[in-house]
Each structure stands twice: as C-alpha cells, then as structure tokens.
Write a protein that holds these residues in place. Structure first.
Motif, PDB file in Angstrom:
ATOM      1  N   LEU A  36       0.974  -1.101  -0.031  1.00  0.00           N
ATOM      2  CA  LEU A  36      -0.009  -0.124  -0.024  1.00  0.00           C
ATOM      3  C   LEU A  36       0.963   1.291  -0.248  1.00  0.00           C
ATOM      4  O   LEU A  36       0.833   2.046   0.877  1.00  0.00           O
ATOM      5  CB  LEU A  36      -0.951   0.160   1.220  1.00  0.00           C
ATOM      6  CG  LEU A  36      -1.995   0.775   1.259  1.00  0.00           C
ATOM      7  CD1 LEU A  36      -3.209   0.705   0.092  1.00  0.00           C
ATOM      8  CD2 LEU A  36      -2.937   0.502   2.440  1.00  0.00           C
ATOM      9  N   ALA A  96       5.734   8.201   7.349  1.00  0.00           N
ATOM     10  CA  ALA A  96       5.226   6.502   7.834  1.00  0.00           C
ATOM     11  C   ALA A  96       5.685   5.631   6.646  1.00  0.00           C
ATOM     12  O   ALA A  96       6.529   5.932   5.867  1.00  0.00           O
ATOM     13  CB  ALA A  96       3.882   6.532   7.953  1.00  0.00           C
ATOM     14  N   LYS A  97       4.841   4.825   6.290  1.00  0.00           N
ATOM     15  CA  LYS A  97       4.858   3.754   5.201  1.00  0.00           C
ATOM     16  C   LYS A  97       6.773   3.497   4.998  1.00  0.00           C
ATOM     17  O   LYS A  97       7.125   2.650   5.579  1.00  0.00           O
ATOM     18  CB  LYS A  97       4.278   4.431   3.938  1.00  0.00           C
ATOM     19  CG  LYS A  97       3.020   4.439   4.065  1.00  0.00           C
ATOM     20  CD  LYS A  97       2.135   4.734   2.835  1.00  0.00           C
ATOM     21  CE  LYS A  97       0.689   5.121   3.083  1.00  0.00           C
ATOM     22  NZ  LYS A  97      -0.322   3.546   3.137  1.00  0.00           N
ATOM     23  N   SER A 140       1.695   5.362  13.041  1.00  0.00           N
ATOM     24  CA  SER A 140       1.271   5.550  11.697  1.00  0.00           C
ATOM     25  C   SER A 140       1.414   6.981  11.193  1.00  0.00           C
ATOM     26  O   SER A 140       1.214   7.891  11.989  1.00  0.00           O
ATOM     27  CB  SER A 140      -0.209   4.918  11.679  1.00  0.00           C
ATOM     28  OG  SER A 140      -1.091   5.855  12.645  1.00  0.00           O
ATOM     29  N   GLY A 141       0.789   7.000   9.953  1.00  0.00           N
ATOM     30  CA  GLY A 141       0.649   8.486   9.105  1.00  0.00           C
ATOM     31  C   GLY A 141      -0.494   9.069   9.930  1.00  0.00           C
ATOM     32  O   GLY A 141      -0.227  10.358  10.009  1.00  0.00           O
ATOM     33  N   SER A 142      -1.593   8.469   9.989  1.00  0.00           N
ATOM     34  CA  SER A 142      -2.553   9.158  10.659  1.00  0.00           C
ATOM     35  C   SER A 142      -2.389   9.669  12.021  1.00  0.00           C
ATOM     36  O   SER A 142      -2.814  10.974  12.242  1.00  0.00           O
ATOM     37  CB  SER A 142      -3.902   7.994  10.853  1.00  0.00           C
ATOM     38  OG  SER A 142      -4.152   7.544   9.663  1.00  0.00           O
ATOM     39  N   ILE A 148       3.473   9.071   1.737  1.00  0.00           N
ATOM     40  CA  ILE A 148       3.885   8.141   0.567  1.00  0.00           C
ATOM     41  C   ILE A 148       4.891   8.730  -0.126  1.00  0.00           C
ATOM     42  O   ILE A 148       5.727   7.869  -0.684  1.00  0.00           O
ATOM     43  CB  ILE A 148       2.444   8.409  -0.580  1.00  0.00           C
ATOM     44  CG1 ILE A 148       1.249   7.553  -0.034  1.00  0.00           C
ATOM     45  CG2 ILE A 148       3.054   7.893  -1.983  1.00  0.00           C
ATOM     46  CD1 ILE A 148       0.050   7.702  -0.985  1.00  0.00           C
ATOM     47  N   ALA A 182      -3.626   8.949  -2.794  1.00  0.00           N
ATOM     48  CA  ALA A 182      -4.908   7.870  -2.596  1.00  0.00           C
ATOM     49  C   ALA A 182      -5.872   8.459  -3.670  1.00  0.00           C
ATOM     50  O   ALA A 182      -6.688   7.451  -4.370  1.00  0.00           O
ATOM     51  CB  ALA A 182      -5.574   7.961  -1.219  1.00  0.00           C
ATOM     52  N   ASP A 214       2.940  16.522   4.043  1.00  0.00           N
ATOM     53  CA  ASP A 214       2.527  14.986   4.434  1.00  0.00           C
ATOM     54  C   ASP A 214       3.279  14.134   3.423  1.00  0.00           C
ATOM     55  O   ASP A 214       2.779  13.863   2.317  1.00  0.00           O
ATOM     56  CB  ASP A 214       1.170  14.773   4.219  1.00  0.00           C
ATOM     57  CG  ASP A 214       0.822  13.472   4.730  1.00  0.00           C
ATOM     58  OD1 ASP A 214       1.500  12.529   4.745  1.00  0.00           O
ATOM     59  OD2 ASP A 214      -0.343  13.118   5.256  1.00  0.00           O
ATOM     60  N   TYR A 274      -5.702  13.186   1.238  1.00  0.00           N
ATOM     61  CA  TYR A 274      -5.813  12.080   2.229  1.00  0.00           C
ATOM     62  C   TYR A 274      -4.760  12.196   3.286  1.00  0.00           C
ATOM     63  O   TYR A 274      -3.363  12.436   3.041  1.00  0.00           O
ATOM     64  CB  TYR A 274      -5.661  10.592   1.247  1.00  0.00           C
ATOM     65  CG  TYR A 274      -6.008   9.542   2.450  1.00  0.00           C
ATOM     66  CD1 TYR A 274      -7.295   9.294   2.625  1.00  0.00           C
ATOM     67  CD2 TYR A 274      -5.011   8.870   3.203  1.00  0.00           C
ATOM     68  CE1 TYR A 274      -7.569   8.444   3.695  1.00  0.00           C
ATOM     69  CE2 TYR A 274      -5.112   7.820   3.802  1.00  0.00           C
ATOM     70  CZ  TYR A 274      -6.544   7.564   4.301  1.00  0.00           C
ATOM     71  OH  TYR A 274      -6.986   6.377   4.927  1.00  0.00           O
ATOM     72  N   HIS A 275      -4.939  12.388   4.564  1.00  0.00           N
ATOM     73  CA  HIS A 275      -4.100  12.356   5.758  1.00  0.00           C
ATOM     74  C   HIS A 275      -4.521  11.387   6.630  1.00  0.00           C
ATOM     75  O   HIS A 275      -4.003  11.620   7.739  1.00  0.00           O
ATOM     76  CB  HIS A 275      -4.129  13.895   6.186  1.00  0.00           C
ATOM     77  CG  HIS A 275      -3.671  14.974   4.888  1.00  0.00           C
ATOM     78  ND1 HIS A 275      -2.419  14.992   4.557  1.00  0.00           N
ATOM     79  CD2 HIS A 275      -4.618  15.839   4.479  1.00  0.00           C
ATOM     80  CE1 HIS A 275      -2.561  15.996   3.814  1.00  0.00           C
ATOM     81  NE2 HIS A 275      -3.596  16.637   3.740  1.00  0.00           N
ATOM     82  N   GLY A 276      -5.198  10.208   6.459  1.00  0.00           N
ATOM     83  CA  GLY A 276      -5.176   9.393   7.450  1.00  0.00           C
ATOM     84  C   GLY A 276      -6.913   9.184   7.588  1.00  0.00           C
ATOM     85  O   GLY A 276      -7.879   9.812   7.327  1.00  0.00           O
TER      86      GLY A 276
HETATM   87  N1  PXG Z   1      -0.976  10.663   4.844  1.00  0.00           N
HETATM   88  C1  PXG Z   1      -0.895  10.069   3.510  1.00  0.00           C
HETATM   89  C2  PXG Z   1      -0.345  11.069   2.388  1.00  0.00           C
HETATM   90  C3  PXG Z   1      -1.235   8.833   3.295  1.00  0.00           C
HETATM   91  O1  PXG Z   1      -1.228   8.260   2.085  1.00  0.00           O
HETATM   92  C4  PXG Z   1      -1.712   8.399   5.604  1.00  0.00           C
HETATM   93  C5  PXG Z   1      -1.317   9.917   5.787  1.00  0.00           C
HETATM   94  C6  PXG Z   1      -2.053   7.734   6.738  1.00  0.00           C
HETATM   95  O2  PXG Z   1      -1.271   6.959   7.184  1.00  0.00           O
HETATM   96  P1  PXG Z   1      -1.689   5.434   7.925  1.00  0.00           P
HETATM   97  O3  PXG Z   1      -0.198   4.898   8.094  1.00  0.00           O
HETATM   98  O4  PXG Z   1      -2.426   5.741   9.017  1.00  0.00           O
HETATM   99  O5  PXG Z   1      -2.615   4.659   6.986  1.00  0.00           O
HETATM  100  C7  PXG Z   1      -1.715   8.198   4.434  1.00  0.00           C
HETATM  101  C8  PXG Z   1      -2.061   6.681   4.133  1.00  0.00           C
HETATM  102  C9  PXG Z   1      -5.137   4.175  -0.514  1.00  0.00           C
HETATM  103  C10 PXG Z   1      -4.624   4.242   0.770  1.00  0.00           C
HETATM  104  O6  PXG Z   1      -6.191   3.500  -0.716  1.00  0.00           O
HETATM  105  C11 PXG Z   1      -3.721   5.215   1.172  1.00  0.00           C
HETATM  106  C12 PXG Z   1      -3.317   5.266   2.441  1.00  0.00           C
HETATM  107  C13 PXG Z   1      -3.807   4.273   3.358  1.00  0.00           C
HETATM  108  C14 PXG Z   1      -4.995   3.614   3.080  1.00  0.00           C
HETATM  109  C15 PXG Z   1      -5.075   3.540   1.575  1.00  0.00           C
HETATM  110  O7  PXG Z   1      -4.350   4.553  -1.616  1.00  0.00           O
HETATM  111  N2  PXG Z   1      -2.420   6.405   2.735  1.00  0.00           N
END
Ligand code: PXG
Length: 459
Positions: free
Chosen positions: A58, A286-287, A118-120, A261, A230, A258, A152-154
């Motif tokens: 992911l 994160a990631k 996590s990123g969130s 990714i 996302a 952020d 998307y930030h979580g």
């Molecule tokens: N910021 C960004 C830019 C992200 O892409 C998060 C924060 C949140 O991170 P955590 O570790 O809490 O998931 C993300 C996460 C998708 C998809 O469908 C993308 C993410 C997570 C789940 C699905 O592309 N990115």
C-alpha cells in the motif's frame, strides 16, 4: 488452525474481520485474497498465484519483500529489550539513533522528531502540536488548518478531517471545527487550456484567497501531500509548491508536507520537498520509513517550531504507548541503511525511474488511456471513454475496477481509484521487471477495452 484450507480461512475472515475501506457484505460473498509470501517485487497468494506487486503493498514496501536483515534486527532487539517507553525521561538506543538519522536525512532544518505508530496518528500529533505552538505565543486564535479537497491524511478523526474525502467526512461528523479545504491542482480535470506555470500559480492563489478570507491571524497551517496519492496520483505543476511556500511565508502560516507516500525515495529524491524544491516547517512520515515491515510514523519539525516548544511550550500533553518503540526504530534504521548502502534512491532517480517513465509513456499511447502521468516511481493511467477528450467515464469507477481485476488475473497488482490505475512499485524494481509490468499492463488494457466493446485495439 495450521491446516485450514483457503475456503475455510476465507469463511473465518468473513465471520470475524471487518476490513478497512470495504463493503464487507460484498467482500464476504466474494472471499478475501489471502497473501502468503513475498520476495522482491512479487507476492504469492494462497491459491499459488504469483503476482507482480506494482503497488508496493500500500505504497510502502520500498525495499521490496523478503529482506531477511529487517527480521533479524527486529528479533535481536526483541531479545535484548522488546519494549520500553519514551515517557518519564526514558528512551532506548535505537530510538536515539533513528532520531539522529532522520534529522540528517530529512532536508533543511527538520532536525526534530516525534514518533507515532502510523501516518494518521502523526497528523493527529501535528494538529495538536501546531495549535499549541501558536497558543503558547499568545495566538490561540491562529488555529485553522487549511487542507485540500480530495486530500488524504489518514483515517483517525484529525487525519480524516485534515483530508478532503467527502465520503469520509460523511461518516462520524467530520471535519472537526477549524479545518477548511481548498481545491488542489489536477490539470486533467481542472486545468482547462492553461499551461503548467499558469495553472500552478492559479492553484496556489487559492491558498492566498482562503487565508485572506479567513484572516491570516486565524490560519495556523497549510497541509498537503506533495503528490496526492490515494485520490489517484495527482501530480502538481512544477512551480506549485514553491508558490505555496511563498504564500505561507508571507502570512506566517506553517507549511506541513505530508510525505507519508512521497518520502523515502518514492519520487527519486529522498523526499518530495526536495523533488519540488520547497521548505516545509513540518513533515509527516510513515510507510517507507520501515518499508511497511513494522508500523511506524513520525513528525519531523524544524528548529523554529522546536525552539518555541522547548522555550515556551511546557509539557506537551500528548504521546502514545509505542512512541519511539525500540523494535520499530531498529527496523527503520536497518531499512534506511539498505536504502543508502544499495543506492536504491539514486538508482530510481538515474536509471530505473527514467526507464519506468519511458515505458509508462508508451502505455499512454493505448486507446483507453487519456493521460499517463508519473513522477519518479509513482504514477497513474487515466482511463477514458474517448481518448482525445479529457473527460471521465459517465459511470465513474466501474472501468477502473474492471481493469484492476483483469490485471490481477494477468498476475499484476495495480490499484484503481475511480478510473485511474495507480502505480507505486517497490523501489527495487529492475528494468526486466519494468518490462514485465509494461507487458502485463498493456495486455490488461487490451482486455479491458475488449470487454467494453471498444473493438480491436492492438495485440
Ligand atoms: N497521509 C498520507 C499522504 C497517506 O497516504 C496517511 C497519511 C495515513 O497513514 P496511515 O499509516 O495511518 O494509514 C496516508 C495513508 C489508498 C490508501 O487507498 C492510502 C493510504 C492508506 C490507506 C489506503 O490509497 N495512505
């Protein structure tokens, strides 16, 4: 439990596991795909299918699957000291070493770190940290965050509020107060006849207009993904982030990149702030920080923020049980060592990235593809009903899912957001694997076009 077959496992999963971002009733009928093994850029499922993972899990498995060193350092750290916390004036050696490494690796004066899982959570931390930063400087009213529609930030309350996904806001009464959104750049749908420079300036101006509308003394920070992931890999004009930075400086609004990714090599630079040449005050990580081998998030912040927090901030009433977890830190350090020692980011920038871009552009010639966009090792194909027109399918999302399922049958994992086919492979992908990706993607596009009755579109 060891000897259950795939169907039995799927039944247990359907009975007991609520999957994220899924229509669970539909999923239960279909049955989940159970992954069993990974090596390099490939994963295998429980039915024995070998899949080229062009999505790095992911967006995260940057060093590829099956790197034994990462398991070894985790086991060693678990044996020695499986856990200790960072509260009550304590810490551990891997955590200290990772902080120093991140300060060295991230650009400019991002020299300070706060750890999450996590990123969130990292974005939740940022919301509280930034509001506290302004409050202790006698500006408690400077509390508004500006994010972007479709960002998307979580998935936590703050993460989802900072993001601009309307479907997420509908569930749970979001966004929370004092978070507003502006439109991001996406030239395909929004750019009209504008050239890149002009469009970049027009989109950045949306931030200035919003700051002026709210009043600069009320705006705490602007947050954005350097490349929006996302929503479908929306790549901004080259000048956009520099313009955004100028506006943030002009009105003393903190700039949060952020990089969940984009960080750790995804663009061919270590961080996308370097790719776009702008200076964030705060960065979300994160990631790729652990290549997904173990959960870890981090907030990097600059000397200015650190100074205020240190001299005026008092106690930051915030922290997670696993902030700075020693096992996660040890894995992150080893992951960064692999990226550095094997020159993986440089190879992406100078060799495999440009090669991937050239093959991706070839896919752009397919009749079903309206736009092939790519930056380093992250890209998208925009599937369209009528190639010359920059227009979506009427029933958005159907063709993307169709193409994704066909690609899976052809042994290729691509993610679909609406009708954008997304690419984010492990950074260790070789030229030969890029060729394999191209062939499987081309074949899948052909089969998708045929299913849509678009006639013969090549071999
Ligand atoms: N910021 C960004 C830019 C992200 O892409 C998060 C924060 C949140 O991170 P955590 O570790 O809490 O998931 C993300 C996460 C998708 C998809 O469908 C993308 C993410 C997570 C789940 C699905 O592309 N990115």
């Amino acid at each position: 439990m060891d000897h259950l077959d795939t169907r039995q496992l799927q039944q247990l999963d359907a009975d007991h596991h609520l999957h994220p971002f899924n229509d669970n009733a539909a999923l239960a009928k279909k049955g989940t795909r159970i992954l069993t093994r990974g090596e390099g850029c490939y994963v295998w499922d429980a039915d024995g299918n070998k899949l080229l993972d062009a999505f790095a899990g992911l967006w995260c498995v940057n060093v590829g699957y099956g790197r034994k060193e990462l398991g070894r350092v985790a086991a060693k750290q678990m044996d020695q000291l499986a856990y200790y916390n960072s509260f009550f004036s304590c810490t551990t050696e891997p955590t200290i070493m990772l902080s120093a490494k991140l300060a060295e690796l991230t650009p400019y004066d991002l020299n300070h770190v706060f750890y999450s899982n996590s990123g969130s959570e990292a974005n939740d931390t940022i919301l509280r940290m930034v509001r506290h930063f302004w409050a202790v400087q006698d500006q408690p009213g400077k509390s508004i965050f500006i994010g972007r529609n479709n960002g998307y930030h979580g998935s936590t309350v703050a993460g989802a509020s900072l993001g601009g996904m309307k479907g997420m806001h509908k569930q749970g009464g979001l966004p929370i107060p004092d978070i507003v959104h502006i439109d991001p750049p996406f030239w395909f749908a929004d750019g009209g006849d504008m050239g890149e420079e002009e469009y970049g300036r027009v989109c950045a101006k949306r931030l200035e207009d919003k700051i002026l509308e709210l009043g600069p003394d009320r705006v705490a920070a602007f947050i954005g993904e350097p490349i929006m992931g996302a929503i479908g890999v929306w790549i901004p004009p080259a000048n956009y982030w520099r313009e955004i930075e100028k506006i943030c400086r002009k009105y003393d609004v903190l700039l949060v990149a952020d990089e969940v990714i984009c960080g750790f090599g995804r663009t061919g630079e270590w961080f996308a702030s370097q790719y776009y040449d702008f200076r964030p005050d705060i960065m979300t990580l994160a990631k790729g920080i652990t290549s997904g081998y173990i959960p870890l998030g981090a907030v990097m912040f600059n000397d200015r923020v650190a100074k205020v927090l240190a001299e005026q901030g008092g106690e930051l009433a915030h922290g997670y049980t696993y902030s700075g977890h020693p096992v996660c830190a040890a894995v992150a350090l080893e992951n960064i060592r692999i990226l550095q020692d094997e020159k993986i980011v440089e190879t992406c920038k100078n060799d495999t990235g440009p090669y991937l871009a050239s093959r991706w552009a070839e896919l752009g010639a397919h009749p079903l593809v309206g736009q092939a966009r790519i930056a380093g090792m992250v890209g998208a194909l925009e599937l369209v009903p009528n190639k010359p027109e920059r227009r979506y399918f009427d029933d958005r999302g159907k063709v993307g899912v169709l193409c994704r399922d066909i690609a899976l049958r052809n042994g290729l994992i691509l993610r679909a957001t609406y009708d954008s086919m997304l690419l984010s492979p492990p950074l260790v992908i070789s030229r030969a694997q890029v060729d394999e990706l191209f062939e499987k993607a081309w074949k899948s596009l052909n089969e998708t076009a045929r299913e849509l009755g678009m006639g013969s579109v090549g071999s």
